[in-house]
Design a protein around this motif. Structure first.
Motif, PDB file in Angstrom:
ATOM      1  N   ILE A 183     -11.234   9.519   6.929  1.00  0.00           N
ATOM      2  CA  ILE A 183     -12.195   9.777   7.993  1.00  0.00           C
ATOM      3  C   ILE A 183     -11.630   9.170   9.262  1.00  0.00           C
ATOM      4  CG2 ILE A 183     -13.537   7.714   7.337  1.00  0.00           C
ATOM      5  CD1 ILE A 183     -16.024   9.246   8.412  1.00  0.00           C
ATOM      6  N   ARG A 184     -11.750   9.888  10.373  1.00  0.00           N
ATOM      7  CA  ARG A 184     -11.111   9.422  11.604  1.00  0.00           C
ATOM      8  C   ARG A 184     -11.776   9.992  12.843  1.00  0.00           C
ATOM      9  NH1 ARG A 184      -5.132  11.224  11.207  1.00  0.00           N
ATOM     10  NH2 ARG A 184      -5.362  10.055   9.277  1.00  0.00           N
ATOM     11  N   PHE A 185     -11.664   9.240  13.938  1.00  0.00           N
ATOM     12  CA  PHE A 185     -11.964   9.746  15.258  1.00  0.00           C
ATOM     13  C   PHE A 185     -10.662  10.239  15.877  1.00  0.00           C
ATOM     14  CE2 PHE A 185     -15.452   6.523  14.991  1.00  0.00           C
ATOM     15  CZ  PHE A 185     -16.515   7.411  15.081  1.00  0.00           C
ATOM     16  N   LEU A 186     -10.770  11.271  16.681  1.00  0.00           N
ATOM     17  CA  LEU A 186      -9.603  11.746  17.427  1.00  0.00           C
ATOM     18  C   LEU A 186     -10.081  12.436  18.688  1.00  0.00           C
ATOM     19  CD1 LEU A 186      -9.419  15.097  16.870  1.00  0.00           C
ATOM     20  CD2 LEU A 186      -8.706  14.273  14.633  1.00  0.00           C
ATOM     21  N   SER A 187      -9.170  12.536  19.638  1.00  0.00           N
ATOM     22  CA  SER A 187      -9.459  13.279  20.863  1.00  0.00           C
ATOM     23  C   SER A 187      -8.607  14.527  20.884  1.00  0.00           C
ATOM     24  CB  SER A 187      -9.164  12.418  22.098  1.00  0.00           C
ATOM     25  OG  SER A 187      -9.416  13.161  23.280  1.00  0.00           O
ATOM     26  N   SER A 188      -9.270  15.686  20.955  1.00  0.00           N
ATOM     27  CA  SER A 188      -8.567  16.965  20.948  1.00  0.00           C
ATOM     28  C   SER A 188      -9.396  17.991  21.716  1.00  0.00           C
ATOM     29  CB  SER A 188      -8.335  17.431  19.509  1.00  0.00           C
ATOM     30  OG  SER A 188      -7.648  18.653  19.464  1.00  0.00           O
ATOM     31  N   GLU A 189      -8.829  18.523  22.790  1.00  0.00           N
ATOM     32  CA  GLU A 189      -9.565  19.507  23.580  1.00  0.00           C
ATOM     33  C   GLU A 189      -9.859  20.755  22.756  1.00  0.00           C
ATOM     34  OE1 GLU A 189      -8.028  20.426  27.402  1.00  0.00           O
ATOM     35  OE2 GLU A 189      -7.719  18.335  27.975  1.00  0.00           O
ATOM     36  N   ASP A 190      -8.860  21.229  22.023  1.00  0.00           N
ATOM     37  CA  ASP A 190      -9.039  22.352  21.109  1.00  0.00           C
ATOM     38  C   ASP A 190      -9.156  21.812  19.687  1.00  0.00           C
ATOM     39  OD1 ASP A 190      -8.709  24.227  23.247  1.00  0.00           O
ATOM     40  OD2 ASP A 190      -6.533  23.927  23.097  1.00  0.00           O
ATOM     41  N   LEU A 191      -9.417  22.694  18.730  1.00  0.00           N
ATOM     42  CA  LEU A 191      -9.466  22.244  17.344  1.00  0.00           C
ATOM     43  C   LEU A 191      -8.134  21.578  16.991  1.00  0.00           C
ATOM     44  CD1 LEU A 191     -11.230  25.232  15.542  1.00  0.00           C
ATOM     45  CD2 LEU A 191     -12.191  22.969  16.044  1.00  0.00           C
ATOM     46  N   PRO A 192      -8.163  20.426  16.355  1.00  0.00           N
ATOM     47  CA  PRO A 192      -6.921  19.696  16.089  1.00  0.00           C
ATOM     48  C   PRO A 192      -6.042  20.381  15.062  1.00  0.00           C
ATOM     49  CG  PRO A 192      -8.779  18.622  15.012  1.00  0.00           C
ATOM     50  CD  PRO A 192      -9.351  19.698  15.874  1.00  0.00           C
ATOM     51  N   THR A 193      -4.761  20.074  15.127  1.00  0.00           N
ATOM     52  CA  THR A 193      -3.810  20.536  14.125  1.00  0.00           C
ATOM     53  C   THR A 193      -3.712  19.499  13.004  1.00  0.00           C
ATOM     54  OG1 THR A 193      -1.986  19.512  15.352  1.00  0.00           O
ATOM     55  CG2 THR A 193      -2.489  21.830  15.816  1.00  0.00           C
ATOM     56  N   LEU A 194      -3.062  19.904  11.917  1.00  0.00           N
ATOM     57  CA  LEU A 194      -2.887  19.008  10.775  1.00  0.00           C
ATOM     58  C   LEU A 194      -1.490  18.416  10.799  1.00  0.00           C
ATOM     59  CD1 LEU A 194      -4.509  21.212   7.982  1.00  0.00           C
ATOM     60  CD2 LEU A 194      -5.559  19.273   9.166  1.00  0.00           C
ATOM     61  N   GLY A 195      -1.395  17.174  10.351  1.00  0.00           N
ATOM     62  CA  GLY A 195      -0.093  16.533  10.312  1.00  0.00           C
ATOM     63  C   GLY A 195      -0.038  15.454   9.246  1.00  0.00           C
ATOM     64  N   ASN A 196       0.597  15.737   8.144  1.00  0.00           N
ATOM     65  CA  ASN A 196       0.981  14.757   7.120  1.00  0.00           C
ATOM     66  C   ASN A 196      -0.145  13.890   6.559  1.00  0.00           C
ATOM     67  OD1 ASN A 196       2.892  13.535   5.449  1.00  0.00           O
ATOM     68  ND2 ASN A 196       3.294  11.909   6.918  1.00  0.00           N
ATOM     69  N   PRO A 197      -1.196  14.410   5.982  1.00  0.00           N
ATOM     70  CA  PRO A 197      -1.643  15.801   5.999  1.00  0.00           C
ATOM     71  C   PRO A 197      -2.943  15.980   6.784  1.00  0.00           C
ATOM     72  CG  PRO A 197      -2.445  14.739   4.022  1.00  0.00           C
ATOM     73  CD  PRO A 197      -1.803  13.659   4.867  1.00  0.00           C
ATOM     74  N   TYR A 198      -3.374  14.938   7.514  1.00  0.00           N
ATOM     75  CA  TYR A 198      -4.722  14.929   8.069  1.00  0.00           C
ATOM     76  C   TYR A 198      -4.765  15.409   9.522  1.00  0.00           C
ATOM     77  CZ  TYR A 198      -5.333  11.941   3.961  1.00  0.00           C
ATOM     78  OH  TYR A 198      -5.334  11.428   2.677  1.00  0.00           O
ATOM     79  N   PRO A 199      -5.971  15.712  10.036  1.00  0.00           N
ATOM     80  CA  PRO A 199      -6.094  16.135  11.432  1.00  0.00           C
ATOM     81  C   PRO A 199      -5.565  15.062  12.389  1.00  0.00           C
ATOM     82  CG  PRO A 199      -8.101  16.620  10.222  1.00  0.00           C
ATOM     83  CD  PRO A 199      -7.260  15.781   9.314  1.00  0.00           C
ATOM     84  N   ARG A 200      -4.996  15.520  13.495  1.00  0.00           N
ATOM     85  CA  ARG A 200      -4.424  14.585  14.459  1.00  0.00           C
ATOM     86  C   ARG A 200      -4.870  14.954  15.863  1.00  0.00           C
ATOM     87  NH1 ARG A 200       1.898  16.574  13.820  1.00  0.00           N
ATOM     88  NH2 ARG A 200       1.557  18.747  14.412  1.00  0.00           N
ATOM     89  N   GLY A 201      -4.985  13.945  16.707  1.00  0.00           N
ATOM     90  CA  GLY A 201      -5.425  14.155  18.067  1.00  0.00           C
ATOM     91  C   GLY A 201      -4.323  14.631  18.983  1.00  0.00           C
ATOM     92  N   ASP A 202      -4.694  14.869  20.225  1.00  0.00           N
ATOM     93  CA  ASP A 202      -3.739  15.333  21.227  1.00  0.00           C
ATOM     94  C   ASP A 202      -2.729  14.233  21.558  1.00  0.00           C
ATOM     95  OD1 ASP A 202      -5.008  17.774  21.403  1.00  0.00           O
ATOM     96  OD2 ASP A 202      -6.201  17.229  23.163  1.00  0.00           O
ATOM     97  N   VAL A 203      -1.531  14.669  21.988  1.00  0.00           N
ATOM     98  CA  VAL A 203      -0.523  13.741  22.504  1.00  0.00           C
ATOM     99  C   VAL A 203      -0.894  13.442  23.951  1.00  0.00           C
ATOM    100  CG1 VAL A 203       1.912  13.415  23.039  1.00  0.00           C
ATOM    101  CG2 VAL A 203       1.255  14.643  20.968  1.00  0.00           C
ATOM    102  N   ILE A 204      -1.518  12.294  24.170  1.00  0.00           N
ATOM    103  CA  ILE A 204      -1.973  11.915  25.502  1.00  0.00           C
ATOM    104  C   ILE A 204      -1.865  10.399  25.662  1.00  0.00           C
ATOM    105  CG2 ILE A 204      -3.571  13.823  25.974  1.00  0.00           C
ATOM    106  CD1 ILE A 204      -5.850  12.081  24.938  1.00  0.00           C
ATOM    107  N   ALA A 205      -1.698   9.975  26.898  1.00  0.00           N
ATOM    108  CA  ALA A 205      -1.795   8.557  27.224  1.00  0.00           C
ATOM    109  C   ALA A 205      -3.254   8.284  27.568  1.00  0.00           C
ATOM    110  CB  ALA A 205      -0.875   8.220  28.393  1.00  0.00           C
ATOM    111  N   ALA A 206      -3.949   7.592  26.682  1.00  0.00           N
ATOM    112  CA  ALA A 206      -5.383   7.393  26.852  1.00  0.00           C
ATOM    113  C   ALA A 206      -5.819   6.144  26.107  1.00  0.00           C
ATOM    114  CB  ALA A 206      -6.162   8.610  26.352  1.00  0.00           C
ATOM    115  N   THR A 207      -7.032   5.706  26.369  1.00  0.00           N
ATOM    116  CA  THR A 207      -7.570   4.492  25.748  1.00  0.00           C
ATOM    117  C   THR A 207      -9.000   4.749  25.307  1.00  0.00           C
ATOM    118  OG1 THR A 207      -6.228   3.137  27.247  1.00  0.00           O
ATOM    119  CG2 THR A 207      -7.979   2.016  26.046  1.00  0.00           C
ATOM    120  N   ILE A 208      -9.348   4.231  24.136  1.00  0.00           N
ATOM    121  CA  ILE A 208     -10.720   4.301  23.659  1.00  0.00           C
ATOM    122  C   ILE A 208     -11.138   2.934  23.129  1.00  0.00           C
ATOM    123  CG2 ILE A 208     -10.097   5.018  21.303  1.00  0.00           C
ATOM    124  CD1 ILE A 208     -12.662   6.741  21.321  1.00  0.00           C
ATOM    125  N   ALA A 209     -12.372   2.573  23.395  1.00  0.00           N
ATOM    126  CA  ALA A 209     -12.975   1.364  22.837  1.00  0.00           C
ATOM    127  C   ALA A 209     -14.080   1.803  21.882  1.00  0.00           C
ATOM    128  CB  ALA A 209     -13.542   0.481  23.946  1.00  0.00           C
TER     129      ALA A 209
END
Length: 241
Positions: A183-209
């Motif tokens: 289970i994870r939080f991610l930031s993705s403008e569009d539906l996220p892609t999968l990667g080894n093997p779970y959903p992954r967020g956008d490649v961005i320089a960003a910060t979340i608290a």
């Protein structure tokens, strides 16, 4: 064998165990009302590599309650591999209570307090995965740049989630929730892609608290938890007096 290989082997064994228990309908129960408030160490959200790279950190002050309220801050770099993506998973290997049978345990969703102290807006989504499929919230929650603390509540409903693995017929959301392994939080403008093997967020320089991540219990469970808290409090007072 070095430490990273030992950990990787252990994680693979653990995922295999979850796969077998899911197949047999024996996934361990999750814990409705499970809360990560980042007051203890180690934290159960964010994985070892993120802390090792200095991208994830538990801050002791400045949470929603102010002074003395700890929270987690994660910064994605937007470059390279490790830490480039805005993806914040629960450490279900080190803290297995965040995995298991959500559906049978009465977990109906996830809530959290979030803040965006950075300059890049976030399109926050929640993703859940089992051994057979991954789902993400269909519509992101936009967290503006420089925001204050906001409370978000995400409910596990078919209408709110999208299957990312193209096998919704065999793996409906209810089946995934019966054997959650990630289970994870991610930031993705569009539906996220999968990667080894779970959903992954956008490649961005960003910060979340993030603070107060909660597995939301169904109403009957909420009542039981409230009654338990109400009966426990007088006992503590009596023991002191």
């Amino acid at each position: 064998m070095n430490q990273s290989r030992i950990l990787d082997t252990a994680r693979r064994s653990w995922r295999l165990a979850l796969t077998l228990t899911a197949t047999c309908g024996l996934a361990p129960a999750a814990t409705p009302g499970l809360l990560e408030d980042f007051e203890g160490v180690p934290a159960s959200w964010g994985v070892e590599q993120q802390y090792a790279l200095g991208l994830a950190e538990v801050v002791p002050d400045g949470g929603p309650l102010g002074a003395g309220d700890g929270y987690l801050v994660y910064e994605s770099t937007g470059v390279g591999r490790g830490g480039a993506r805005m993806t914040l998973p629960a450490d279900t290997f080190g803290a297995p209570d965040w995995a298991g049978d959500y559906a049978g345990s009465g977990v109906t969703g996830v809530s959290a307090d979030v803040r965006n102290p950075g300059d890049t807006p976030l399109s926050l989504r929640l993703a859940v995965s089992s051994s057979g499929a991954s789902y993400t919230t269909t519509t992101p929650v936009v967290i503006p740049a420089g925001s204050e603390w906001l409370s978000v509540a995400l409910v596990f409903e078919d209408s709110a989630f999208t299957n990312l693995t193209g096998n919704e017929g065999d793996w409906p959301l209810s089946r995934v929730l019966g054997a959650v392994e990630d289970i994870r939080f991610l930031s993705s403008e569009d539906l996220p892609t999968l990667g080894n093997p779970y959903p992954r967020g956008d490649v961005i320089a960003a910060t979340i608290a993030v603070d107060n991540v909660l597995l939301t219990p169904e109403p009957s469970s909420c009542l039981l938890l409230s009654l338990a808290a109400a009966t426990a409090l007088p006992r503590r007072r009596c023991s002191r007096g």
